[in-house]
Design an enzyme around this catalytic site. Structure first.
Site, mmCIF file in Angstrom:
data_model
loop_
_atom_site.group_PDB
_atom_site.id
_atom_site.type_symbol
_atom_site.label_atom_id
_atom_site.label_comp_id
_atom_site.label_asym_id
_atom_site.label_seq_id
_atom_site.Cartn_x
_atom_site.Cartn_y
_atom_site.Cartn_z
ATOM 1 N N ASN A 1 9.761 5.050 -8.285
ATOM 2 C CA ASN A 1 10.660 5.884 -8.535
ATOM 3 C C ASN A 1 11.699 6.574 -8.524
ATOM 4 O OD1 ASN A 1 8.964 8.837 -7.496
ATOM 5 N ND2 ASN A 1 7.776 7.264 -6.247
ATOM 6 N N HIS B 1 7.931 13.298 -1.881
ATOM 7 C CA HIS B 1 6.123 13.050 -0.678
ATOM 8 C C HIS B 1 5.474 13.201 -1.523
ATOM 9 C CE1 HIS B 1 3.610 12.578 2.752
ATOM 10 N NE2 HIS B 1 3.044 13.546 2.662
ATOM 11 N N ASP C 1 8.129 15.078 7.496
ATOM 12 C CA ASP C 1 7.342 15.564 6.015
ATOM 13 C C ASP C 1 8.094 16.955 6.473
ATOM 14 O OD1 ASP C 1 7.276 13.201 4.791
ATOM 15 O OD2 ASP C 1 5.394 13.171 5.666
ATOM 16 N N ASN D 1 13.425 13.642 -0.185
ATOM 17 C CA ASN D 1 12.213 13.168 0.076
ATOM 18 C C ASN D 1 11.401 13.830 -0.761
ATOM 19 O OD1 ASN D 1 10.975 10.705 1.600
ATOM 20 N ND2 ASN D 1 9.505 12.268 2.483
HETATM 21 C C1 GAR Z 1 5.381 6.888 -3.499
HETATM 22 O O1 GAR Z 1 4.178 7.257 -4.168
HETATM 23 C C2 GAR Z 1 6.288 7.569 -2.591
HETATM 24 O O2 GAR Z 1 5.764 9.484 -2.721
HETATM 25 C C3 GAR Z 1 5.530 7.126 -1.132
HETATM 26 O O3 GAR Z 1 5.432 6.056 -1.515
HETATM 27 C C4 GAR Z 1 5.482 5.821 -2.944
HETATM 28 C C5 GAR Z 1 6.502 4.708 -3.436
HETATM 29 O O4 GAR Z 1 6.531 3.923 -4.374
HETATM 30 N N1 GAR Z 1 6.182 8.239 -0.256
HETATM 31 C C6 GAR Z 1 5.909 8.092 0.965
HETATM 32 O O5 GAR Z 1 4.781 8.512 1.025
HETATM 33 C C7 GAR Z 1 6.978 8.506 2.205
HETATM 34 N N2 GAR Z 1 5.967 9.330 3.385
HETATM 35 P P1 GAR Z 1 7.070 3.110 -5.368
HETATM 36 O O6 GAR Z 1 8.148 2.511 -4.368
HETATM 37 O O7 GAR Z 1 6.709 2.544 -6.497
HETATM 38 O O8 GAR Z 1 8.923 4.984 -5.838
#
Ligand code: GAR
Length: 210
Positions: free
Chosen positions: A14, A110, A151, A108
């Site tokens: 992200n 999610h 969340d 954030n």
């Molecule tokens: C993403 O899918 C994000 O939505 C999730 O962790 C992943 C991080 O991926 N976040 C959560 O679950 C927070 N509750 P990334 O490091 O490749 O961006």
């Protein structure tokens, strides 16, 4: 210039999507001033270093109390002139004093359609496992303002993807991630353009100025 801090615990895809939006010109006037991770080996810190962006490892483990940790976080955010905090795969709870200091200025991402499939323990693959176990036919991603509960804050943007027959948590995660990579930069852009306000606990998105 809008200085943002990006917090993450893992891979950082992200964060890469944010950097791509900036280099592609779709987030004019936005700069990633610092990246902060609780995990010293997180990919997100490596990506930051590769882009000459300050990469800071800050973990509560190394502080005597949550208050000391919060003070260190706030000192870092102030030192880099941060106006918006973006949680991009950050798997820790932010201290209440940080949330209070940046009220309505922390977002954030999610990987589900909140308010469902959120809360403590609902992160990463666990979310997609829960969606599949509940036999949902639709999932998606949500960008929300961060408040003191997991969340829970007001929703900024949300979009859906189908859950397909034969989906595994990994397949569903990949489909949801494509939406995340679009929604998170879009939400930053709305904030940067001053198009977000909070009215009666709900986010209002104002139309683009002519
Ligand atoms: C993403 O899918 C994000 O939505 C999730 O962790 C992943 C991080 O991926 N976040 C959560 O679950 C927070 N509750 P990334 O490091 O490749 O961006």
């Amino acid at each position: 210039m809008l200085n943002i801090a990006v917090f993450g615990s893992g891979r950082g895809s992200n964060f890469s999507a944010i950097l791509n939006a900036i280099s592609g010109g779709s987030l004019p006037g936005t700069k990633v001033a610092v990246v902060i991770s609780n995990n010293s080996t997180a990919g997100i810190l490596e990506i930051a270093r590769a882009h000459a962006i300050p990469a800071v490892h800050l973990s509560q483990k190394y502080y005597a109390s949550e208050g000391d940790f919060a003070d260190a976080l706030l000192a870092g955010l102030h030192a880099y002139g941060v106006e918006l905090v973006v949680l991009a795969g950050y798997m820790k709870h932010l201290p209440a004093s940080v949330v209070a200091a940046y009220r309505h200025r922390i977002i954030n991402i999610h990987p589900a359609l909140l308010p469902e499939f959120g809360g403590q323990g609902m992160y990463g693959q666990h979310v997609h496992e829960a969606v599949l176990a509940a036999r949902r036919t639709v999932s998606g991603a949500t960008v929300h303002l961060v408040d003191s509960e997991y969340d829970h804050g007001a929703i900024v943007l949300q979009d859906r993807v189908p859950v397909l027959p034969g989906d595994t948590p990994a397949l569903l995660a990949e489909r949801v991630l494509q939406v995340e990579h679009r929604l998170l930069p879009e939400a930053i852009g709305l904030f940067a353009a001053g198009r977000l306000s909070v009215v009666d606990g709900k986010v209002r998105i104002h139309p683009e100025q002519e």
